[in-house]
Design a protein around this motif. Structure first.
Motif, PDB file in Angstrom:
ATOM      1  N   SER A 142       0.911  -1.096   0.157  1.00  0.00           N
ATOM      2  CA  SER A 142       0.043  -0.072   0.169  1.00  0.00           C
ATOM      3  C   SER A 142       0.793   1.434  -0.008  1.00  0.00           C
ATOM      4  O   SER A 142       2.018   1.301   0.386  1.00  0.00           O
ATOM      5  CB  SER A 142      -0.819   0.036   1.227  1.00  0.00           C
ATOM      6  OG  SER A 142      -1.678  -1.103   1.189  1.00  0.00           O
ATOM      7  N   ALA A 143       0.164   2.411  -0.299  1.00  0.00           N
ATOM      8  CA  ALA A 143       0.627   3.655  -0.337  1.00  0.00           C
ATOM      9  C   ALA A 143      -0.089   4.438   0.790  1.00  0.00           C
ATOM     10  O   ALA A 143      -0.975   4.193   0.937  1.00  0.00           O
ATOM     11  CB  ALA A 143       0.686   4.430  -1.667  1.00  0.00           C
ATOM     12  N   THR A 174      14.882   3.784   0.597  1.00  0.00           N
ATOM     13  CA  THR A 174      14.680   4.109  -0.569  1.00  0.00           C
ATOM     14  C   THR A 174      14.566   5.751  -0.560  1.00  0.00           C
ATOM     15  O   THR A 174      14.940   6.513  -1.606  1.00  0.00           O
ATOM     16  CB  THR A 174      13.680   3.629  -1.188  1.00  0.00           C
ATOM     17  OG1 THR A 174      12.441   3.713  -0.494  1.00  0.00           O
ATOM     18  CG2 THR A 174      13.894   2.170  -1.610  1.00  0.00           C
ATOM     19  N   LYS A 175      14.023   6.109   0.710  1.00  0.00           N
ATOM     20  CA  LYS A 175      13.881   7.618   0.864  1.00  0.00           C
ATOM     21  C   LYS A 175      13.975   7.715   2.051  1.00  0.00           C
ATOM     22  O   LYS A 175      13.747   7.165   3.033  1.00  0.00           O
ATOM     23  CB  LYS A 175      12.223   7.915   0.256  1.00  0.00           C
ATOM     24  CG  LYS A 175      12.200   8.036  -1.275  1.00  0.00           C
ATOM     25  CD  LYS A 175      10.686   8.683  -1.559  1.00  0.00           C
ATOM     26  CE  LYS A 175      10.493   8.319  -3.038  1.00  0.00           C
ATOM     27  NZ  LYS A 175       9.023   8.542  -3.161  1.00  0.00           N
ATOM     28  N   THR A 202       4.148  11.662   1.254  1.00  0.00           N
ATOM     29  CA  THR A 202       3.547  10.787   0.561  1.00  0.00           C
ATOM     30  C   THR A 202       4.609   9.436   0.796  1.00  0.00           C
ATOM     31  O   THR A 202       5.637   9.761   0.323  1.00  0.00           O
ATOM     32  CB  THR A 202       3.347  10.994  -1.087  1.00  0.00           C
ATOM     33  OG1 THR A 202       2.282  12.090  -0.800  1.00  0.00           O
ATOM     34  CG2 THR A 202       2.694   9.867  -1.705  1.00  0.00           C
ATOM     35  N   ILE A 203       4.145   8.367   0.868  1.00  0.00           N
ATOM     36  CA  ILE A 203       4.797   7.111   1.227  1.00  0.00           C
ATOM     37  C   ILE A 203       4.584   6.371  -0.002  1.00  0.00           C
ATOM     38  O   ILE A 203       3.373   5.816   0.170  1.00  0.00           O
ATOM     39  CB  ILE A 203       4.808   6.653   2.547  1.00  0.00           C
ATOM     40  CG1 ILE A 203       5.189   7.422   3.471  1.00  0.00           C
ATOM     41  CG2 ILE A 203       5.710   5.293   2.535  1.00  0.00           C
ATOM     42  CD1 ILE A 203       4.820   7.075   4.865  1.00  0.00           C
ATOM     43  N   GLU A 204       5.229   6.181  -1.017  1.00  0.00           N
ATOM     44  CA  GLU A 204       4.499   5.271  -2.205  1.00  0.00           C
ATOM     45  C   GLU A 204       4.707   3.801  -1.880  1.00  0.00           C
ATOM     46  O   GLU A 204       5.499   3.530  -0.991  1.00  0.00           O
ATOM     47  CB  GLU A 204       5.802   5.473  -3.320  1.00  0.00           C
ATOM     48  CG  GLU A 204       6.012   7.072  -4.031  1.00  0.00           C
ATOM     49  CD  GLU A 204       4.775   7.726  -4.382  1.00  0.00           C
ATOM     50  OE1 GLU A 204       3.716   6.612  -4.750  1.00  0.00           O
ATOM     51  OE2 GLU A 204       4.475   8.875  -4.880  1.00  0.00           O
ATOM     52  N   ASP A 205       4.011   3.049  -2.851  1.00  0.00           N
ATOM     53  CA  ASP A 205       3.871   1.520  -2.443  1.00  0.00           C
ATOM     54  C   ASP A 205       5.423   0.874  -2.940  1.00  0.00           C
ATOM     55  O   ASP A 205       5.801   1.456  -3.886  1.00  0.00           O
ATOM     56  CB  ASP A 205       2.982   1.054  -3.500  1.00  0.00           C
ATOM     57  CG  ASP A 205       2.608  -0.402  -3.287  1.00  0.00           C
ATOM     58  OD1 ASP A 205       3.138  -1.094  -2.498  1.00  0.00           O
ATOM     59  OD2 ASP A 205       2.018  -1.042  -4.545  1.00  0.00           O
ATOM     60  N   ASP A 236       7.893   1.587  -0.856  1.00  0.00           N
ATOM     61  CA  ASP A 236       8.827   2.463  -0.411  1.00  0.00           C
ATOM     62  C   ASP A 236       9.713   1.763   0.799  1.00  0.00           C
ATOM     63  O   ASP A 236       8.778   1.268   1.532  1.00  0.00           O
ATOM     64  CB  ASP A 236       8.678   3.930   0.011  1.00  0.00           C
ATOM     65  CG  ASP A 236       8.696   4.756  -1.318  1.00  0.00           C
ATOM     66  OD1 ASP A 236       9.430   4.568  -2.173  1.00  0.00           O
ATOM     67  OD2 ASP A 236       8.206   6.233  -1.052  1.00  0.00           O
ATOM     68  N   GLU A 272      -0.605   8.342   2.440  1.00  0.00           N
ATOM     69  CA  GLU A 272      -0.518   9.890   2.408  1.00  0.00           C
ATOM     70  C   GLU A 272      -0.761  10.454   3.487  1.00  0.00           C
ATOM     71  O   GLU A 272      -1.802  10.296   4.255  1.00  0.00           O
ATOM     72  CB  GLU A 272      -1.448  10.058   1.011  1.00  0.00           C
ATOM     73  CG  GLU A 272      -1.400  11.475   0.802  1.00  0.00           C
ATOM     74  CD  GLU A 272      -2.195  12.041  -0.368  1.00  0.00           C
ATOM     75  OE1 GLU A 272      -2.217  13.247  -0.456  1.00  0.00           O
ATOM     76  OE2 GLU A 272      -2.852  11.213  -0.776  1.00  0.00           O
ATOM     77  N   ASP A 294      -3.992   3.940   0.730  1.00  0.00           N
ATOM     78  CA  ASP A 294      -4.639   3.679  -0.613  1.00  0.00           C
ATOM     79  C   ASP A 294      -5.777   4.660  -0.996  1.00  0.00           C
ATOM     80  O   ASP A 294      -6.716   4.116  -1.374  1.00  0.00           O
ATOM     81  CB  ASP A 294      -4.683   2.155  -0.685  1.00  0.00           C
ATOM     82  CG  ASP A 294      -3.526   1.431  -1.245  1.00  0.00           C
ATOM     83  OD1 ASP A 294      -2.470   2.019  -1.254  1.00  0.00           O
ATOM     84  OD2 ASP A 294      -3.610   0.223  -0.592  1.00  0.00           O
ATOM     85  N   THR A 313       5.846  -2.010   1.610  1.00  0.00           N
ATOM     86  CA  THR A 313       6.107  -0.672   2.190  1.00  0.00           C
ATOM     87  C   THR A 313       6.540  -0.692   3.549  1.00  0.00           C
ATOM     88  O   THR A 313       5.909  -1.333   4.680  1.00  0.00           O
ATOM     89  CB  THR A 313       4.752   0.108   2.037  1.00  0.00           C
ATOM     90  OG1 THR A 313       4.325   0.084   0.648  1.00  0.00           O
ATOM     91  CG2 THR A 313       4.946   1.324   2.552  1.00  0.00           C
TER      92      THR A 313
END
Length: 380
Positions: free
Chosen positions: A2-3, A202-203, A25-28, A30, A5, A63, A186
């Motif tokens: 999931s992503a 990754t971030k 925002t945490i991308e799927d 990440d 926000e 999501d 994630t």
């Protein structure tokens, strides 16, 4: 997976602002590390994501679904605590199975899932042991396994390696990185350890006193820090930061401070009060009469201390009223009391607005006279 926000998320404890309207925002997929010193709000932010702490403002979306006020048990997010929070009277197998049994998963599926997770984490030979019979690293793996067995939509981890010794932390850090790569899941991971952040993420989201200072890849936050705080927090030794003045002379932009002078690039600018930054590994010792590039920064001073780190050395040079760190190979022969002349290229020179602490960028036109906001050096 999931992503996640985060929109304007805030938390106050009385008059104290722990988290100040953070947007993130945490991308799927990440592996996002929340990094910062103690008390910066990173654990508070994580606990609000987990549903363990009610925010005083803002939203959390999973999501696209608003879960801001949903209880933690309905969020399908797995939390790994700093203390591991294992049940001491239960075996490893029963600790792993506990989240599934609470959800009334069929026994055969529980057994299969526990065996699969235990094998993937290489703790299948420990299933009958109690937590007190495990090492710190083994307990950490069981805590991760208990989260993993649920197949959650995201993993939330609150400094899970802080109780391990240095050697075990390195090994377990690699295991978590490999696990993230295999799962494609994630991860949101809290730490104050910049080595963990740089090697695993990754971030990285750098927090300071409840504010989000910068979000970017490890390379971005290290190579182009967005503020004086980020520049000084990341790196060991930290970036050298000096109060300086930027002026124009003879069609070039120049920088000056006690013991420091440099020509940066062609152009003009009004006088600016800045903070000049150079990382220790980007300062080079040069001979007293050695010719250097026209553009760059030069520092003169006296060697104050030499630290032998085995594979390299850190030399501290006294220049004006500041002490600068220089990371260099041991083949560079310097002694305490020696005069020092240092050089850094323009590429490795950072400027920050002294009033706001924010990074400044040179806006260059094609001529290459600067264009854009006035002054030409504009806070990013």
């Amino acid at each position: 997976m999931s992503a996640i926000e985060i929109r304007g998320l805030a938390r106050r404890f009385g008059s104290t602002v722990a988290v100040n309207s953070v947007d993130l925002t945490i991308e799927d997929g990440d592996f996002l590390v929340l990094l910062g010193p103690s008390g910066c709000g990173k654990t508070t932010l994580l606990r609000m994501l987990a549903g363990l702490l009610e925010p005083t403002g803002g939203q959390v979306l999973l999501d696209g679904r608003d879960i801001t006020h949903e209880p933690s048990k309905r969020r399908d997010l797995a939390m790994v605590f700093q203390s591991y929070a294992l049940y001491p009277h239960l075996s490893v197998a029963k600790n792993l199975a506990f989240p599934l049994r609470v959800r009334r998963v069929p026994a055969a599926e529980v057994t299969a899932r526990v065996a699969e997770v235990a094998q993937s984490l290489e703790i299948d030979h420990l299933l009958q042991r109690k937590p007190r019979q495990l090492s710190g690293g083994q307990r950490q793996r069981v805590a991760v396994g208990r989260a993993l067995v649920r197949a959650p939509r995201a993993f939330l981890m609150d400094e899970p390696l802080s109780n391990l010794d240095a050697k075990l932390r390195t090994a377990t850090r690699q295991e978590l990185t490999d696990l993230h790569r295999r799962l494609g899941a994630t991860f949101v991971y809290v730490t104050h350890d910049q080595v963990e952040a740089m090697t695993m993420a990754t971030k990285i989201a750098v927090l300071n006193a409840g504010d989000l200072e910068q979000l970017g890849t490890p390379a971005e936050v290290y190579d182009r820090p967005a503020s004086v705080f980020v520049a000084g927090f990341l790196g060991s030794p930290a970036m050298n930061l000096l109060d300086a003045t930027v002026t124009s002379d003879g069609g070039h932009v120049r920088v000056a401070a006690p013991g420091v002078s440099g020509t940066l690039f062609p152009g003009t600018t009004p006088p600016l009060d800045v903070v000049l930054g150079v990382r220790p590994e980007h300062l080079t010792f040069v001979g007293a009469t050695t010719a250097v590039a026209q553009h760059g920064v030069e520092v003169t001073g006296v060697v104050d201390t030499v630290e032998n780190l085995g594979s390299e050395q850190v030399v501290y040079v006294r220049s004006g009223d500041r002490r600068l760190a220089v990371r260099t190979g041991r083949e560079v022969a310097v002694r305490v009391g020696d005069p020092a002349r240092l050089h850094a290229s323009v590429t490795h020179t950072h400027l920050f607005d002294r009033a706001t602490g924010r990074r400044m960028e040179w806006v260059a036109g094609s001529d290459p006279v600067p264009t854009g906001p006035d002054p030409a050096l504009a806070a990013a």
